[in-house]
Design a protein around this motif. Sequence first.
Motif, PDB file in Angstrom:
ATOM      1  N   UNK A  61       0.846  -1.186   0.000  1.00 12.01           N
ATOM      2  CA  UNK A  61       0.000   0.000   0.000  1.00 12.01           C
ATOM      3  C   UNK A  61       0.881   1.234   0.000  1.00 12.01           C
ATOM      4  N   UNK A  62       0.357   2.332  -0.553  1.00 11.14           N
ATOM      5  CA  UNK A  62       1.085   3.590  -0.560  1.00 11.14           C
ATOM      6  C   UNK A  62       0.261   4.708   0.056  1.00 11.14           C
ATOM      7  N   UNK A  63       0.960   5.677   0.638  1.00  7.82           N
ATOM      8  CA  UNK A  63       0.326   6.856   1.217  1.00  7.82           C
ATOM      9  C   UNK A  63       1.252   8.050   1.030  1.00  7.82           C
ATOM     10  N   UNK A  64       0.665   9.223   0.857  1.00  6.18           N
ATOM     11  CA  UNK A  64       1.465  10.428   0.925  1.00  6.18           C
ATOM     12  C   UNK A  64       2.007  10.556   2.350  1.00  6.18           C
ATOM     13  N   UNK A  65       3.147  11.196   2.508  1.00  9.61           N
ATOM     14  CA  UNK A  65       3.828  11.260   3.804  1.00  9.61           C
ATOM     15  C   UNK A  65       2.903  11.729   4.933  1.00  9.61           C
ATOM     16  N   UNK A  66       2.099  12.746   4.691  1.00 10.45           N
ATOM     17  CA  UNK A  66       1.221  13.277   5.744  1.00 10.45           C
ATOM     18  C   UNK A  66       0.225  12.222   6.206  1.00 10.45           C
ATOM     19  N   UNK A  67      -0.376  11.507   5.256  1.00  8.02           N
ATOM     20  CA  UNK A  67      -1.315  10.440   5.615  1.00  8.02           C
ATOM     21  C   UNK A  67      -0.587   9.285   6.297  1.00  8.02           C
ATOM     22  N   UNK A  68       0.618   8.979   5.824  1.00 11.33           N
ATOM     23  CA  UNK A  68       1.402   7.900   6.416  1.00 11.33           C
ATOM     24  C   UNK A  68       1.696   8.176   7.886  1.00 11.33           C
ATOM     25  N   UNK A  69       2.130   9.382   8.194  1.00  7.97           N
ATOM     26  CA  UNK A  69       2.462   9.710   9.584  1.00  7.97           C
ATOM     27  C   UNK A  69       1.217   9.678  10.471  1.00  7.97           C
ATOM     28  N   UNK A  70       0.093  10.118   9.933  1.00  8.70           N
ATOM     29  CA  UNK A  70      -1.170  10.044  10.682  1.00  8.70           C
ATOM     30  C   UNK A  70      -1.545   8.583  10.912  1.00  8.70           C
ATOM     31  N   UNK A  71      -1.405   7.762   9.879  1.00  6.42           N
ATOM     32  CA  UNK A  71      -1.732   6.343   9.985  1.00  6.42           C
ATOM     33  C   UNK A  71      -0.876   5.661  11.037  1.00  6.42           C
ATOM     34  N   UNK A  72       0.427   5.875  10.986  1.00  4.80           N
ATOM     35  CA  UNK A  72       1.346   5.240  11.935  1.00  4.80           C
ATOM     36  C   UNK A  72       1.020   5.668  13.358  1.00  4.80           C
ATOM     37  N   UNK A  73       0.795   6.954  13.554  1.00  6.07           N
ATOM     38  CA  UNK A  73       0.505   7.476  14.897  1.00  6.07           C
ATOM     39  C   UNK A  73      -0.762   6.852  15.470  1.00  6.07           C
ATOM     40  N   UNK A  74      -1.848   6.826  14.691  1.00  3.53           N
ATOM     41  CA  UNK A  74      -3.123   6.326  15.191  1.00  3.53           C
ATOM     42  C   UNK A  74      -3.140   4.808  15.325  1.00  3.53           C
ATOM     43  N   UNK A  75      -2.563   4.104  14.350  1.00  2.00           N
ATOM     44  CA  UNK A  75      -2.581   2.642  14.392  1.00  2.00           C
ATOM     45  C   UNK A  75      -1.698   2.129  15.529  1.00  2.00           C
TER      46      UNK A  75
END
Length: 282
Positions: A61-75
């Motif tokens: 899966x791919x994400x733009x950096x901003x979405x990736x950092x949000x995903x990592x933080x919340x997950x």
Amino acid sequence: MEKGYYRAAELKELQSILLEILVVIDDFCKKNDITYFLDSGTALGARRHKGFIPWDDDVDLGMMRKDYEKFVCLFEACPPEGYVLHTYENTPGVAGMFAKVCKKGTIFETQETKDAGFEQGIFVDVFPYDVLSSDRRERQKQLRQANFWQKASYLYHSSSVSWEGKGLLTVIGKVVFFLAHCVLMIFTSREAILKNFNRSRVIKRPPSDEIIILAYPTAGPYSVSMMIPPVDREFEGRSFPCPSKIEDYLEVLYGPTWDKLPSEEKRKTHAPLRLVTNNDKN
């Protein structure tokens, strides 16, 4: 499972677990307003097969950096029950500069993860996309730095890097990798590798409209409009977001013959040393 190969039932069961993880991530992203898209071979599978490439054994899966950092933080803070997020920062032994969502109670052990002491479950990879500089020299520096330090990370964590040569060339390659592993273990650290890799994300000149996975800087780059906003496509009877201009993306990644099946000898898998699913007795 024979080393390097799957039996048909094993691959089918592995793919079903990968799909299960993908559905969990999809639900999580929808609930938290996170944009993502199927990436690499998973995107190719969606476009060409409407599901897994028949011999494929992973999901990207791919994400733009901003979405990736949000995903990592919340997950990481509140993972869905039965799943865990591994990153370079939160798990010793992880060598890649991207995230892995693993299903608990499963095992997908490779020689590299065994060497690194990383107890890896069956996983889905989540890659962050970063912006490249509009300045040619700065862009080249970004790519060189990212490429060097990601490779250094893999060698730091394990000397068991795959080698395509044969005979004496294979022996020489393995010796070189082992020596490089020893040098890195003596003269650097995981923290230093991460710090140097992250420097590739910092640009002083105006950003371009192109993005890339810095952990795999030899693939791409891609225009932002090629990737987002994602467009839903069928994958294994469900609907998942894919790159906006998926044909253009696949041509950049795989070349103009992306829609043709490769010859059988080129149909490679990531078959592990050890695979344990929830249904295994042992």
